[in-house]
Write a protein that holds these residues in place. Structure first.
Motif, PDB file in Angstrom:
ATOM      1  N   ALA A 168      -5.626   7.187   5.930  1.00  0.00           N
ATOM      2  CA  ALA A 168      -4.290   7.736   5.664  1.00  0.00           C
ATOM      3  C   ALA A 168      -4.459   8.985   4.806  1.00  0.00           C
ATOM      4  CB  ALA A 168      -3.426   6.713   4.933  1.00  0.00           C
ATOM      5  N   LYS A 169      -3.508   9.898   4.889  1.00  0.00           N
ATOM      6  CA  LYS A 169      -3.615  11.127   4.100  1.00  0.00           C
ATOM      7  C   LYS A 169      -2.256  11.554   3.584  1.00  0.00           C
ATOM      8  CE  LYS A 169      -3.123  14.649   7.742  1.00  0.00           C
ATOM      9  NZ  LYS A 169      -3.760  15.806   8.395  1.00  0.00           N
ATOM     10  N   ALA A 170      -2.297  12.334   2.516  1.00  0.00           N
ATOM     11  CA  ALA A 170      -1.078  12.905   1.947  1.00  0.00           C
ATOM     12  C   ALA A 170      -1.388  14.344   1.553  1.00  0.00           C
ATOM     13  CB  ALA A 170      -0.629  12.115   0.715  1.00  0.00           C
ATOM     14  N   PRO A 171      -0.508  15.294   1.884  1.00  0.00           N
ATOM     15  CA  PRO A 171      -0.750  16.682   1.493  1.00  0.00           C
ATOM     16  C   PRO A 171      -0.611  16.851  -0.017  1.00  0.00           C
ATOM     17  CG  PRO A 171       1.427  16.456   2.471  1.00  0.00           C
ATOM     18  CD  PRO A 171       0.751  15.134   2.640  1.00  0.00           C
ATOM     19  N   LEU A 172      -1.496  17.640  -0.604  1.00  0.00           N
ATOM     20  CA  LEU A 172      -1.404  17.976  -2.022  1.00  0.00           C
ATOM     21  C   LEU A 172      -0.765  19.342  -2.216  1.00  0.00           C
ATOM     22  CD1 LEU A 172      -4.883  16.676  -3.275  1.00  0.00           C
ATOM     23  CD2 LEU A 172      -2.657  15.529  -3.414  1.00  0.00           C
ATOM     24  N   VAL A 222      -3.005  10.163  -6.463  1.00  0.00           N
ATOM     25  CA  VAL A 222      -2.344  11.197  -5.654  1.00  0.00           C
ATOM     26  C   VAL A 222      -1.277  11.911  -6.477  1.00  0.00           C
ATOM     27  CG1 VAL A 222      -0.873  11.599  -3.641  1.00  0.00           C
ATOM     28  CG2 VAL A 222      -2.859  10.071  -3.462  1.00  0.00           C
ATOM     29  N   ASP A 223      -0.483  11.171  -7.241  1.00  0.00           N
ATOM     30  CA  ASP A 223       0.531  11.793  -8.096  1.00  0.00           C
ATOM     31  C   ASP A 223      -0.106  12.728  -9.123  1.00  0.00           C
ATOM     32  OD1 ASP A 223       2.524  10.448  -6.775  1.00  0.00           O
ATOM     33  OD2 ASP A 223       2.757   8.872  -8.279  1.00  0.00           O
ATOM     34  N   LEU A 274     -16.143   7.707   2.418  1.00  0.00           N
ATOM     35  CA  LEU A 274     -14.873   6.993   2.358  1.00  0.00           C
ATOM     36  C   LEU A 274     -14.818   5.911   3.439  1.00  0.00           C
ATOM     37  CD1 LEU A 274     -12.012   6.899   1.050  1.00  0.00           C
ATOM     38  CD2 LEU A 274     -11.293   8.544   2.799  1.00  0.00           C
ATOM     39  N   VAL A 275     -15.233   6.256   4.642  1.00  0.00           N
ATOM     40  CA  VAL A 275     -15.198   5.311   5.753  1.00  0.00           C
ATOM     41  C   VAL A 275     -16.081   4.111   5.465  1.00  0.00           C
ATOM     42  CG1 VAL A 275     -15.887   4.988   8.164  1.00  0.00           C
ATOM     43  CG2 VAL A 275     -14.533   6.988   7.510  1.00  0.00           C
ATOM     44  N   ARG A 276     -17.264   4.341   4.896  1.00  0.00           N
ATOM     45  CA  ARG A 276     -18.167   3.215   4.670  1.00  0.00           C
ATOM     46  C   ARG A 276     -17.874   2.467   3.377  1.00  0.00           C
ATOM     47  NH1 ARG A 276     -22.628   7.398   3.845  1.00  0.00           N
ATOM     48  NH2 ARG A 276     -23.086   7.419   1.621  1.00  0.00           N
ATOM     49  N   GLY A 277     -16.876   2.919   2.597  1.00  0.00           N
ATOM     50  CA  GLY A 277     -16.443   2.168   1.427  1.00  0.00           C
ATOM     51  C   GLY A 277     -17.065   2.588   0.114  1.00  0.00           C
ATOM     52  N   ASP A 278     -17.853   3.673   0.101  1.00  0.00           N
ATOM     53  CA  ASP A 278     -18.451   4.141  -1.149  1.00  0.00           C
ATOM     54  C   ASP A 278     -17.446   4.883  -2.018  1.00  0.00           C
ATOM     55  OD1 ASP A 278     -20.803   3.067  -0.308  1.00  0.00           O
ATOM     56  OD2 ASP A 278     -21.718   4.967   0.294  1.00  0.00           O
ATOM     57  N   LEU A 279     -16.426   5.459  -1.404  1.00  0.00           N
ATOM     58  CA  LEU A 279     -15.356   6.148  -2.128  1.00  0.00           C
ATOM     59  C   LEU A 279     -14.035   5.432  -1.870  1.00  0.00           C
ATOM     60  CD1 LEU A 279     -16.023   9.931  -1.282  1.00  0.00           C
ATOM     61  CD2 LEU A 279     -16.796   8.672  -3.304  1.00  0.00           C
ATOM     62  N   ASP A 280     -13.135   5.548  -2.836  1.00  0.00           N
ATOM     63  CA  ASP A 280     -11.774   5.045  -2.668  1.00  0.00           C
ATOM     64  C   ASP A 280     -10.809   6.143  -2.237  1.00  0.00           C
ATOM     65  OD1 ASP A 280     -12.322   2.340  -3.704  1.00  0.00           O
ATOM     66  OD2 ASP A 280     -12.679   3.401  -5.591  1.00  0.00           O
ATOM     67  N   LEU A 281     -11.155   7.382  -2.553  1.00  0.00           N
ATOM     68  CA  LEU A 281     -10.252   8.511  -2.315  1.00  0.00           C
ATOM     69  C   LEU A 281     -11.102   9.756  -2.078  1.00  0.00           C
ATOM     70  CD1 LEU A 281      -7.122   9.354  -2.570  1.00  0.00           C
ATOM     71  CD2 LEU A 281      -7.768  10.158  -4.849  1.00  0.00           C
ATOM     72  N   ALA A 282     -10.664  10.606  -1.161  1.00  0.00           N
ATOM     73  CA  ALA A 282     -11.338  11.884  -0.926  1.00  0.00           C
ATOM     74  C   ALA A 282     -10.307  12.997  -0.950  1.00  0.00           C
ATOM     75  CB  ALA A 282     -12.069  11.872   0.413  1.00  0.00           C
ATOM     76  N   PRO A 313      -1.980   0.525  -6.399  1.00  0.00           N
ATOM     77  CA  PRO A 313      -1.347   1.421  -7.375  1.00  0.00           C
ATOM     78  C   PRO A 313      -2.280   2.539  -7.833  1.00  0.00           C
ATOM     79  CG  PRO A 313      -0.832  -0.864  -7.896  1.00  0.00           C
ATOM     80  CD  PRO A 313      -1.862  -0.898  -6.808  1.00  0.00           C
ATOM     81  N   ALA A 314      -3.585   2.272  -7.888  1.00  0.00           N
ATOM     82  CA  ALA A 314      -4.526   3.301  -8.323  1.00  0.00           C
ATOM     83  C   ALA A 314      -4.531   4.490  -7.376  1.00  0.00           C
ATOM     84  CB  ALA A 314      -5.935   2.711  -8.431  1.00  0.00           C
TER      85      ALA A 314
END
Length: 300
Positions: free
Chosen positions: A162-166, A289-290, A137-145, A283-284
Motif C-alpha cells: 500500500a502507498k500514500a503520497p507525501l 506517515v503523518d 519491504l517485501v521480504r519483511g526486513d523493513l516496515d516502511l519505505a 498505529p506506528a
C-alpha cells in the motif's frame, strides 16, 4: 509443525523464480536456502522442488504449499497489525528505508516528531535506493519505505503493498555562475542542448529518467560526468564542468558558484510512503506517515 521461515523461503523461490534470487532477496546463501528446503521436504514428506535445466522449479506440491505460505505469512503480518491496533498506540520497533535526499531532508524532523509524540516507538532509518527499499519491504526486513518516481516515468510497485503520497518534489536546473542563462527566471531544457551534463550513475532509475526526459524534448544529452551524491553534483556544477537537474528536497546549502533556475514547464518527482498492505492498521505506520507529511510541509 511447519517452520514459518522455511515457508517464507519456499514462497520467495516461487515469487522470484530461483534459489539464487530467493537467497539474494532474503540475504542468505544459496546453500542455506537449499538446506532449509531439504528440511521442509522432510517435514512435509513430499518433493517440493524439481530440477529444471540448471535451476529448479516448484513441483505441484511445492506450488500448493507456496500458495498456503503466502496466506499464512499474510495472516501473521495481519495478526501483528491487529495486536498493535488493539493496543491503540504506536509502540515497538519501526524500521524504515529511504533514498538519500529523503533521509537528509525529511527524516531528521520526522524522527524528532515521532520521538516526541510516541515515546514508546523505536524508529530507525536505513539509507537505501528505492528498489532496495522495496525488496527489503517485501521480504519483511523493513516496515516502511520512502520511495520516488517521476511525473513522466512511474515506478512499478510489487503486489501486496500500500502507498500514500507525501509530496511532489520540484526539480530545477543547476547552472554554473556566469552561465549564459543564469539571469533567466525560467528555462526550457532544450535550451541546454549544447551544454555538458552531470548525471546520476549510469543505469539507475533517475539516470534513465533524465535521458528519457531530455530525449523527449529532442535533446541528446552529452553526459560528461556521473555522480550520485547531490553535493558532488553541485560541486562539479560550481566548477563549471556542466549543468544538472536538481530536486529541491535535501539539496541545501548551495555552494558558491551555483545558480538555480526553475524549469518553465514544472518538473517534479512524486515521493511516497509504502508499506505492506497487511500492516495497514498498525498505529506506528500511520504515525510515521503523518510525521513524514509534516516534515515535507516544513521542507516545501
Amino acid at each position: 509443525m511447519l517452520s514459518l521461515e522455511r515457508l517464507r523461503i519456499l514462497h520467495a523461490i516461487d515469487t522470484y523464480g530461483s534459489v539464487s534470487a530467493a537467497a539474494d532477496v532474503l540475504s542468505v546463501t544459496t546453500s542455506a536456502v537449499s538446506q532449509q528446503m531439504a528440511k521442509l521436504e522432510r517435514e512435509t514428506g513430499q518433493a517440493l522442488l524439481a530440477r529444471s535445466g540448471r535451476g529448479v522449479r516448484l513441483t505441484d506440491a511445492g506450488r500448493l504449499l507456496s500458495g498456503h505460505a503466502e496466506r499464512i505469512l499474510s495472516l501473521v503480518e495481519l495478526a501483528h497489525s491487529d495486536l498493535e491496533a488493539h493496543r491503540g498506540a504506536a509502540v515497538g520497533d519501526l524500521v524504515a528505508g529511504a533514498f538519500p535526499t529523503a533521509v537528509r531532508g525529511l527524516f531528521p524532523a520526522a524522527l524528532t516528531e515521532l520521538r516526541r509524540a510516541h515515546p514508546q516507538l523505536r524508529p530507525t532509518v536505513h539509507e537505501l535506493e528505492p528498489h532496495d527499499s522495496l525488496a527489503r519491504l517485501v521480504r519483511g526486513d523493513l516496515d516502511l519505505a520512502v520511495v520516488l518516481d517521476w511525473y513522466n516515468k512511474p515506478l512499478s510497485l510489487p503486489g501486496g503493498l500500500a502507498k500514500a503520497p507525501l509530496f511532489d518534489d520540484i526539480v530545477d536546473v543547476a547552472l554554473p555562475a556566469g552561465h549564459r542563462l543564469e539571469g533567466r527566471t525560467d528555462i526550457d531544457l532544450d535550451e541546454l542542448a549544447d551544454d555538458d551534463w552531470i548525471a546520476w550513475p549510469d543505469g539507475g532509475f533517475c539516470h534513465e529518467w533524465l535521458l528519457f526526459t531530455l530525449r523527449g524534448k529532442g535533446v541528446e544529452p552529452r553526459v560528461a560526468h556521473h555522480a550520485e551524491e547531490h553535493a558532488t553534483v553541485l560541486a562539479l556544477v560550481a566548477a563549471g564542468l556542466g549543468v544538472a537537474v536538481m530536486p529541491r528536497l535535501g539539496r541545501d546549502p548551495l555552494p558558491g558558484g551555483v545558480r538555480m533556475v526553475p524549469v518553465r514547464h514544472t518538473m517534479h518527482r512524486h515521493v511516497y510512503a509504502v508499506w505492506r498492505a497487511d500492516a495497514d492498521r498498525r498505529p506506528a505506520i500511520r504515525a510515521a506517515v503523518d510525521a513524514l507529511r509534516t516534515a515535507a510541509r516544513r521542507d516545501a
